[in-house]
Design a protein around this motif. Structure first.
Motif, PDB file in Angstrom:
ATOM      1  N   LEU A  13       0.812  -1.211   0.000  1.00  0.00           N
ATOM      2  CA  LEU A  13       0.000   0.000   0.000  1.00  0.00           C
ATOM      3  C   LEU A  13       0.850   1.266   0.000  1.00  0.00           C
ATOM      4  N   SER A  14       1.989   1.250   0.667  1.00  0.00           N
ATOM      5  CA  SER A  14       2.826   2.454   0.738  1.00  0.00           C
ATOM      6  C   SER A  14       3.421   2.822  -0.614  1.00  0.00           C
ATOM      7  N   PRO A  17       0.439   5.080  -5.661  1.00  0.00           N
ATOM      8  CA  PRO A  17       0.150   6.522  -5.730  1.00  0.00           C
ATOM      9  C   PRO A  17      -1.224   6.800  -5.122  1.00  0.00           C
ATOM     10  N   ARG A  18      -1.323   7.912  -4.394  1.00  0.00           N
ATOM     11  CA  ARG A  18      -2.559   8.215  -3.664  1.00  0.00           C
ATOM     12  C   ARG A  18      -3.458   9.201  -4.400  1.00  0.00           C
ATOM     13  N   ARG A  19      -3.142   9.549  -5.623  1.00  0.00           N
ATOM     14  CA  ARG A  19      -3.961  10.547  -6.318  1.00  0.00           C
ATOM     15  C   ARG A  19      -5.211   9.940  -6.942  1.00  0.00           C
ATOM     16  N   HIS A  22      -7.313   2.650  -7.403  1.00  0.00           N
ATOM     17  CA  HIS A  22      -6.606   1.584  -8.116  1.00  0.00           C
ATOM     18  C   HIS A  22      -7.566   0.426  -8.338  1.00  0.00           C
ATOM     19  N   PRO A  56      -7.817   5.783  -2.111  1.00  0.00           N
ATOM     20  CA  PRO A  56      -7.111   6.491  -1.041  1.00  0.00           C
ATOM     21  C   PRO A  56      -8.112   7.251  -0.169  1.00  0.00           C
ATOM     22  N   ARG A  59      -5.357  10.857   5.075  1.00  0.00           N
ATOM     23  CA  ARG A  59      -3.910  10.685   5.276  1.00  0.00           C
ATOM     24  C   ARG A  59      -3.382   9.475   4.533  1.00  0.00           C
ATOM     25  N   ARG A  60      -3.088   8.369   5.237  1.00  0.00           N
ATOM     26  CA  ARG A  60      -2.539   7.179   4.585  1.00  0.00           C
ATOM     27  C   ARG A  60      -3.528   6.027   4.570  1.00  0.00           C
ATOM     28  N   ASP A  61      -4.790   6.279   4.938  1.00  0.00           N
ATOM     29  CA  ASP A  61      -5.808   5.235   4.976  1.00  0.00           C
ATOM     30  C   ASP A  61      -6.239   4.849   3.557  1.00  0.00           C
ATOM     31  N   TRP A  62      -6.817   3.647   3.446  1.00  0.00           N
ATOM     32  CA  TRP A  62      -7.341   3.151   2.169  1.00  0.00           C
ATOM     33  C   TRP A  62      -8.714   2.544   2.405  1.00  0.00           C
ATOM     34  N   GLU A  97      -4.743   3.862   9.391  1.00  0.00           N
ATOM     35  CA  GLU A  97      -3.383   3.999   9.918  1.00  0.00           C
ATOM     36  C   GLU A  97      -3.361   4.093  11.443  1.00  0.00           C
TER      37      GLU A  97
END
Length: 187
Positions: A13-14, A17-19, A22, A56, A59-62, A97
């Motif tokens: 996941l890291s 790309p978060r834009r 997917h 996305p 923050r960093r959550d999905w 996260e």
């Protein structure tokens, strides 16, 4: 939406790309189907697919929004005969996260049961297996299979049946049998 992730079972996941969202399209091969079958302890999994998107979030959550489709065979709980089930279920998972496990031994179920800790690697075969496990019938029955009445008693003792345990069974027997004199009325 980014490129198709066809048959990629594990996603870091890291590194995504978060834009954009997917696309996720995972269908296990024969070995993967066998692994799911063994994990679920069922007769067979002839097909399975997880298809949707990984979006996305804060923050960093999905957030995973997908559909599982599968064809699985379980043993009938009554006869042992094979029972085939076709599954089509929506799956939603939020990978958070700042997830924290409850510290208390007894905890109320949260209203949002889709949240999970953010993994470094998201294994789609695990997601597919868990979702299939939840979607399959817990007690599969073959068509027409009925659970008969089990009757147990010590040797020399007449077994008690379900009918005998009903509150008015004895009164009904007296009424139908007419009592000892056979008249059916009071003496």
């Amino acid at each position: 939406m980014s490129e198709d992730r066809a048959n990629d079972a594990v996603m870091r996941l890291s590194s995504l790309p978060r834009r954009d969202a997917h696309k996720v399209n995972y269908a296990p091969d024969e070995a993967g189907l066998e692994a799911i079958r063994e994990r679920l302890k069922i007769e067979a999994v002839s097909s399975a697919r997880l298809e949707g998107q990984l979006i996305p979030a804060a923050r960093r959550d999905w957030r995973l929004e997908a559909t599982i489709t599968a064809r699985a065979t379980q043993a009938c709980v009554v006869t042992g005969a094979p029972v085939e089930t076709v599954v089509s279920e929506n799956v939603v998972r939020r990978y958070v996260e700042d997830w924290s496990e409850p510290e208390e031994t007894e905890v109320e179920m949260p209203q949002d049961d889709t949240a999970e800790p953010l993994p470094a690697m998201l294994d789609l075969s695990d997601v597919l297996g868990e979702a299939l496990d939840l979607a399959l019938p817990e007690f599969p029955r073959a068509e027409g299979a009925e659970l008969g009445e089990a009757v147990f008693a010590a040797p020399g003792v007449e077994p008690m049946r379900d009918e005998d345990a009903r509150p008015f069974a004895a009164l009904k027997a007296l009424r139908e049998g007419g009592g000892e004199s056979g008249s059916g009325g009071p003496h």
